[in-house]
Design a protein around this motif. Structure first.
Motif, PDB file in Angstrom:
ATOM      1  N   SER A 332       0.848  -1.188   0.000  1.00 22.80           N
ATOM      2  CA  SER A 332       0.000   0.000   0.000  1.00 22.80           C
ATOM      3  C   SER A 332       0.883   1.236   0.000  1.00 22.80           C
ATOM      4  CB  SER A 332      -0.899   0.001   1.246  1.00 22.80           C
ATOM      5  OG  SER A 332      -0.098  -0.069   2.420  1.00 22.80           O
ATOM      6  N   ILE A 333       0.285   2.357  -0.374  1.00 21.94           N
ATOM      7  CA  ILE A 333       1.022   3.612  -0.391  1.00 21.94           C
ATOM      8  C   ILE A 333       0.152   4.712   0.201  1.00 21.94           C
ATOM      9  CG2 ILE A 333       0.287   4.208  -2.746  1.00 21.94           C
ATOM     10  CD1 ILE A 333       3.070   5.501  -3.130  1.00 21.94           C
ATOM     11  N   GLN A 334       0.775   5.587   0.948  1.00 22.91           N
ATOM     12  CA  GLN A 334       0.099   6.760   1.496  1.00 22.91           C
ATOM     13  C   GLN A 334       0.842   7.989   1.007  1.00 22.91           C
ATOM     14  OE1 GLN A 334       0.208   8.278   5.821  1.00 22.91           O
ATOM     15  NE2 GLN A 334      -1.623   6.994   5.753  1.00 22.91           N
ATOM     16  N   ILE A 335       0.110   8.893   0.393  1.00 24.82           N
ATOM     17  CA  ILE A 335       0.724  10.079  -0.205  1.00 24.82           C
ATOM     18  C   ILE A 335       0.175  11.308   0.494  1.00 24.82           C
ATOM     19  CG2 ILE A 335       1.098  11.368  -2.339  1.00 24.82           C
ATOM     20  CD1 ILE A 335       0.618   8.773  -3.867  1.00 24.82           C
ATOM     21  N   ILE A 344      -4.994   7.633  -5.268  1.00 26.47           N
ATOM     22  CA  ILE A 344      -4.230   6.432  -4.951  1.00 26.47           C
ATOM     23  C   ILE A 344      -4.220   6.150  -3.456  1.00 26.47           C
ATOM     24  CG2 ILE A 344      -1.953   5.320  -5.175  1.00 26.47           C
ATOM     25  CD1 ILE A 344      -1.412   7.092  -7.553  1.00 26.47           C
ATOM     26  N   ASN A 345      -4.441   7.204  -2.661  1.00 24.41           N
ATOM     27  CA  ASN A 345      -4.306   7.105  -1.218  1.00 24.41           C
ATOM     28  C   ASN A 345      -5.174   6.017  -0.617  1.00 24.41           C
ATOM     29  OD1 ASN A 345      -2.453   8.543   0.343  1.00 24.41           O
ATOM     30  ND2 ASN A 345      -3.450  10.495  -0.137  1.00 24.41           N
ATOM     31  N   ASN A 346      -4.743   5.482   0.497  1.00 25.05           N
ATOM     32  CA  ASN A 346      -5.553   4.541   1.255  1.00 25.05           C
ATOM     33  C   ASN A 346      -5.449   4.881   2.743  1.00 25.05           C
ATOM     34  OD1 ASN A 346      -3.174   3.084   2.389  1.00 25.05           O
ATOM     35  ND2 ASN A 346      -2.896   2.485   0.251  1.00 25.05           N
ATOM     36  N   ASP A 347      -6.258   4.238   3.547  1.00 28.95           N
ATOM     37  CA  ASP A 347      -6.341   4.555   4.973  1.00 28.95           C
ATOM     38  C   ASP A 347      -5.458   3.668   5.833  1.00 28.95           C
ATOM     39  OD1 ASP A 347      -8.224   6.516   4.389  1.00 28.95           O
ATOM     40  OD2 ASP A 347      -9.880   5.079   4.463  1.00 28.95           O
TER      41      ASP A 347
END
Length: 497
Positions: A332-335, A344-347
């Motif tokens: 996963s990726i957090q931007i 694209i963000n996720n929690d």
């Protein structure tokens, strides 16, 4: 007695020269057959004149180089050593070597896109070695069979033309064939001059398709690979590499990661170098390299970090809001701080990759397996610049050669997250733990970028090119390395339909 000997000598020479023309005529047919592979290897023309030029050039150029080969080899031998049996044998061997070399060149061109040359010797040897080691028996049989077939053809033609020379002299069609070849030769050059003057890229992009033909220019190389916006050129006399006409075909991963990985990576992006240095002063474990090659266009740099691809694919991907192929399972990726990538963000509270618009107060995660930190390049008149990259991984900063933004995510996914195959399949960035060369490709502001060691080649929107030193920034006076650029363009277009 002397007159008789001289007459006998002249008669032999005359017969050998007459035979040599028929022998060459037969070899022109063989060379035309072999050279068909060059036409098949490239994209077909799109206009009627493009097809006409392709056909007349194929007919006249291949005939011309075959005739020149005869003039430089068999013709002088016939004059100084007029013994028919020996000359015919030597001619068969010479012609076999020439046709075999042409066949090898055709094979290399079909697979690599360029002809035999010393500058691409490592790539050519690698291709042939891979072919030999993958199926040694079959390769040996095929290669040996081709050479033997060519030799058998040469011996058959050599003997037939010599023993039937008197009957062959009665045929008139060689006159018409010769006239046709001469007309095609003149027509091909006339068409090329016209095409070059009137920007007919469907014709000029065929430069260097056949061996020993027109040298390839930067413009014709781009046109050949469909990287020129020709309509805009006609309207504004300005050739542009147009990424908006490019489509992106996302690869389907062929292999899963070997094991689940809980590794985490922090990528910290600072607005300027001063803020970066303030952060680094609080992180003594970070090491640096000054060979971080990034576009001066910030959005292109950020896109490459997220997707592992050059900005060549930015428009089609962001327009469709396609997620990076590497995002799956526990990856996963957090931007934070970059709005263009919000989709694209996720929690995930502890994402595998964290991309942050950083400032002096930003802190890296204490649990992060790897930290990367750099500042965005200053806006300038340039296209790319070599700047400083910090990393907690000593091996990364000690990598030989230039490092690109796409290499960061490729290394993160390929090494730290344990997905080597996935990174290789879905990105053009290099996994720095598995890097085998010091070359790379990029794209920014409609400029094609390729580097090899310290040399960066830029081909701009007019088809002009420039070589610069990555470390020092000065211009390098050197011509185009066509084999390397062909490989680089193929790599850039890897994910196009």
């Amino acid at each position: 007695m002397n007159l008789s000997q001289q007459s006998q000598f002249s008669s032999k020479v005359s017969q050998l020269l007459s035979w040599g023309h028929w022998f060459t005529f037969a070899n022109i047919g063989l060379v035309l057959f072999i050279s068909l592979s060059y036409l098949v290897a490239d994209t077909a023309p799109t206009t009627f004149m493009g097809y006409v030029y392709m056909l007349v050039t194929w007919l006249s150029h291949t005939s011309f180089i075959t005739f020149i080969a005869f003039v430089l080899t068999i013709f002088p031998l016939s004059l100084v050593f007029p013994y028919p049996r020996h000359i015919r044998g030597m001619a068969a061997i010479i012609a076999t070597l020439g046709a075999s070399l042409l066949t090898l060149d055709a094979y290399v061109y079909f697979n690599l896109g360029y002809h035999l040359n010393t500058s691409a010797l490592p790539e050519i040897v690698s291709l042939l070695w891979h072919r030999l080691t993958s199926s040694p028996a079959l390769t040996t049989i095929l290669a040996g069979g081709i050479v033997l077939l060519i030799l058998a053809f040469q011996l058959l033609v050599s003997n037939y033309t010599w023993h039937h020379l008197a009957r062959l002299k009665q045929y008139k069609f060689p006159r018409y064939a010769t006239s046709t070849i001469l007309v095609c030769f003149a027509l091909s050059h006339s068409i090329h001059i016209w095409a070059d003057a009137n920007l007919k890229f469907d014709i000029t992009k065929q430069d260097n398709v056949l061996p020993l033909s027109y040298p390839t220019t930067a413009k014709s190389l781009l046109a050949k690979n469909d990287l020129l916006d020709i309509e805009s050129y006609k309207e504004a006399h300005d050739v542009r590499l147009d990424p908006h006409n490019i489509d992106y075909l996302a690869p389907t991963p062929l292999a899963e990661c070997k094991a689940e990985s809980s590794a985490t990576i922090d990528i910290l992006v600072f607005e300027n170098n001063a803020t970066l240095e303030q952060f680094v002063a609080t992180e003594p474990a970070l090491r640096k390299t000054d060979l971080f090659l990034q576009p001066v266009e910030a959005e292109d740099t950020l896109f490459s970090i997220v997707y592992g691809l050059p900005a060549f694919y930015k428009a089609p991907i962001l327009d469709k809001q396609q997620l990076p192929v590497w995002l799956a399972d526990n990856r996963s990726i957090q931007i934070n701080g970059f709005e263009q990538f919000e989709f694209i963000n996720n929690d995930d509270a502890n994402p595998a990759v964290r991309l942050v618009r950083a400032d002096a107060t930003t802190k890296a995660r204490g649990s992060a397996n790897a930290v990367f930190a750099f500042s965005l390049a200053k806006r300038s008149n340039g296209i790319v610049t070599a700047s400083r990259l910090y990393s907690s991984d000593k091996k990364v900063v000690q990598t030989e050669g230039l490092i690109q933004p796409s290499d960061i995510i490729a290394t993160s996914v390929g090494h730290y997250l344990g997905c080597k195959t996935l990174a290789k399949q879905s990105m053009l960035g290099s996994n720095l733990y598995k890097r085998h060369d010091d070359t790379g490709v990029n794209y920014s502001q409609n400029v094609f970028i390729a580097f090899k060691k310290d040399r960066i080649t830029l081909i701009d929107s007019d088809g002009n090119f420039k070589n610069i030193s990555a470390a020092q920034g000065f211009a390098i006076e050197q011509g185009l390395d066509i084999p390397f650029l062909v490989q680089s363009i193929k790599k850039l277009k890897r994910y196009t339909p």
